[in-house]
Scaffold this active site. Structure first.
Site, PDB file in Angstrom:
ATOM      1  N   LEU A  53       2.627  85.007  36.285  1.00 26.51           N
ATOM      2  CA  LEU A  53       3.858  84.231  36.150  1.00 26.51           C
ATOM      3  C   LEU A  53       3.660  82.950  35.369  1.00 26.51           C
ATOM      4  O   LEU A  53       4.636  82.266  35.050  1.00 26.51           O
ATOM      5  CB  LEU A  53       4.403  83.873  37.553  1.00 26.51           C
ATOM      6  CG  LEU A  53       4.488  85.025  38.569  1.00 26.51           C
ATOM      7  CD1 LEU A  53       5.051  84.499  39.894  1.00 26.51           C
ATOM      8  CD2 LEU A  53       5.335  86.172  38.035  1.00 26.51           C
ATOM      9  N   TYR A 103       9.325  79.925  21.228  1.00 26.26           N
ATOM     10  CA  TYR A 103       9.164  80.379  22.604  1.00 26.26           C
ATOM     11  C   TYR A 103       9.247  81.898  22.679  1.00 26.26           C
ATOM     12  O   TYR A 103       8.394  82.557  23.289  1.00 26.26           O
ATOM     13  CB  TYR A 103      10.241  79.744  23.492  1.00 26.26           C
ATOM     14  CG  TYR A 103      10.198  80.208  24.927  1.00 26.26           C
ATOM     15  CD1 TYR A 103       9.105  79.924  25.741  1.00 26.26           C
ATOM     16  CD2 TYR A 103      11.256  80.929  25.475  1.00 26.26           C
ATOM     17  CE1 TYR A 103       9.065  80.343  27.061  1.00 26.26           C
ATOM     18  CE2 TYR A 103      11.227  81.352  26.806  1.00 26.26           C
ATOM     19  CZ  TYR A 103      10.134  81.056  27.586  1.00 26.26           C
ATOM     20  OH  TYR A 103      10.087  81.489  28.889  1.00 26.26           O
ATOM     21  N   LYS A 107       6.316  84.671  23.813  1.00 23.40           N
ATOM     22  CA  LYS A 107       6.518  85.628  24.894  1.00 23.40           C
ATOM     23  C   LYS A 107       6.320  87.058  24.399  1.00 23.40           C
ATOM     24  O   LYS A 107       5.712  87.895  25.082  1.00 23.40           O
ATOM     25  CB  LYS A 107       7.918  85.459  25.494  1.00 23.40           C
ATOM     26  CG  LYS A 107       8.069  84.266  26.421  1.00 23.40           C
ATOM     27  CD  LYS A 107       7.193  84.438  27.664  1.00 23.40           C
ATOM     28  CE  LYS A 107       7.458  83.393  28.714  1.00 23.40           C
ATOM     29  NZ  LYS A 107       6.602  83.570  29.912  1.00 23.40           N
ATOM     30  N   ASN A 132      18.420  84.079  32.937  1.00 26.59           N
ATOM     31  CA  ASN A 132      18.372  82.701  33.423  1.00 26.59           C
ATOM     32  C   ASN A 132      18.247  82.694  34.942  1.00 26.59           C
ATOM     33  O   ASN A 132      19.201  83.005  35.653  1.00 26.59           O
ATOM     34  CB  ASN A 132      19.639  81.962  32.992  1.00 26.59           C
ATOM     35  CG  ASN A 132      19.750  81.862  31.483  1.00 26.59           C
ATOM     36  OD1 ASN A 132      19.152  80.991  30.872  1.00 26.59           O
ATOM     37  ND2 ASN A 132      20.507  82.769  30.890  1.00 26.59           N
ATOM     38  N   PRO A 281      39.765  62.800  80.347  1.00 21.92           N
ATOM     39  CA  PRO A 281      40.093  63.339  81.677  1.00 21.92           C
ATOM     40  C   PRO A 281      41.583  63.179  81.992  1.00 21.92           C
ATOM     41  O   PRO A 281      42.184  62.129  81.750  1.00 21.92           O
ATOM     42  CB  PRO A 281      39.228  62.501  82.614  1.00 21.92           C
ATOM     43  CG  PRO A 281      38.067  62.079  81.783  1.00 21.92           C
ATOM     44  CD  PRO A 281      38.623  61.863  80.410  1.00 21.92           C
ATOM     45  N   GLY A 282      42.187  64.259  82.517  1.00 24.39           N
ATOM     46  CA  GLY A 282      43.582  64.234  82.916  1.00 24.39           C
ATOM     47  C   GLY A 282      44.577  64.415  81.786  1.00 24.39           C
ATOM     48  O   GLY A 282      45.790  64.467  82.024  1.00 24.39           O
TER      49      GLY A 282
END
Length: 369
Positions: A53, A103, A107, A132, A281-282
């Site tokens: 890689l 590039y 490759k 990509n 509460p209540g």
């Protein structure tokens, strides 16, 4: 297996190694720029599979493309030959190998070198021309436009676009890793002599930017992405991995009064809205009914009662609920309903409703239970 991974500290290498480590039994030889060549030579003696890689994406000068993408590949293959090791090799190449730029040429040269090596040694060779790639642990301004956009937009920085209508094919790193594991197991996806990742999605640059901006804005809109859309789901996960570490949390707007509070948490266009209700509460809240809007209540702390009455009936139905026994209560349409805190502490209720609140069409009618 004994697996050699070159470029182990790179975007693809990190993700692959993390998943290989999740699978017990593998011995992983990690090689990156800081690893000695002596150690690499020893790795090449024992490796039973090589994931190659390593490569150069953005060098300071164009000569480094050929040095990094062709020269190192040649060096690696020579070490394998010296060790008489004919184990399978997977090469990470690029769709730019089809192009005539420095590039792409480097490759393509690496690919040709590997093909010649296969003829000379009989080793199995798998060449992948990746599109990509994007995902966690990628580098902004280096690996992919996705990483750059996520990083900058998460920090409120401007991103520049030359052609918002330009379409790009994207490939998610998890799909890449899954394909590499298939390759390791001898069942790669192949087409026209090259390995490939079947899961590819396309977006224009403008669409990509708009999506990532919407992820940032979701903290204010409380909206979720369309998680049944693969690329939107994967892009959102990627975006979150680029959040600044001091910005993982964000506040919600609490609507507070003497009865307690009501806070919206999430909303979606097709899966409704989730809120947190706190009752003192209540206190009794509700006393209304709906035509089509339906809800689910889940008391997670405290004790109380949910009462129902069909609007054309005098019969009152009661459901006693408690955070000690989690139980979902459906709120059907056509029933006026309320919820009362019977305990001595705050009662906390998670509330889901099938549609986000629309003040222009609230579908809520006040009637005492």
């Amino acid at each position: 297996m004994k697996i050699l991974v070159t470029g182990s500290n790179g975007f693809m290498g990190k993700n692959l190694i993390a998943e290989l480590k999740n699978q017990t039994g593998h011995e992983i030889y990690e090689f990156d720029r800081e690893t000695s060549k002596v150690r690499l030579a020893n790795y090449c003696k024992d490796a039973e599979f090589v994931f190659h890689l390593a490569g150069v994406n953005r060098p300071e000068n164009t000569e480094e493309f050929m040095e990094g993408n062709f020269g190192f590949t040649s060096e690696l293959l020579d070490l394998l030959k010296q060790a008489n090791n004919t184990c399978p090799i997977m090469l990470s190449s690029s769709i730019q190998a089809e192009l005539d730029n420095p590039y792409g040429e480097s490759k393509r040269a690496g690919e040709e070198l590997l093909k010649s090596y296969q003829k000379d040694t009989g080793s199995k060779v798998y060449i992948y021309r990746f599109a990509n790639l994007y995902g966690k642990w990628s580098r902004p301004n280096y690996n992919t436009v996705v990483a750059t956009f996520c990083y900058k937009i998460a920090r409120g920085e401007e991103v520049s676009i030359n052609d918002s209508s330009a379409s790009i094919d994207f490939c998610y790193i998890d799909d890449v890793v899954n394909e590499l594991l298939k390759c390791l197991n001898g069942s790669p996806s192949l087409k026209d002599g090259f390995g490939f990742v079947p899961e590819i999605d396309s977006l224009t640059i403008g669409e990509l930017k708009d999506l990532i901006v919407s992820f940032k804005e979701s903290r204010q809109t409380l909206s979720l992405p369309k998680l049944d859309c693969r690329i939107e789901k994967n892009l959102y996960s990627t975006y979150l991995s680029f959040l600044p570490e001091n910005q993982f949390s964000y506040p919600l707007k609490m609507n507070v009064d003497n009865r307690g509070s009501f806070t919206e948490f999430l909303r979606t266009p097709d899966r409704g809205q989730v809120s947190v209700n706190i009752s003192k509460p209540g206190i009794t809240k509700g006393n209304h009914w709906h035509h089509t809007k339906n809800e689910k209540f889940l008391v997670v702390s405290g004790t109380g009662v949910i009462r129902f009455r069909k609007i054309d009936s005098d019969e009152v139905i009661e459901y006693f609920i408690s955070g000690e026994k989690l139980e979902v209560v459906d709120i059907p349409v056509g029933y006026t309903h309320n919820i009362e805190n019977l305990g001595e502490s705050d009662m906390v209720t998670l509330m889901w409703v099938n549609e986000p609140f629309d003040p222009e069409n609230p579908d809520t009618y006040y009637v005492e239970v």
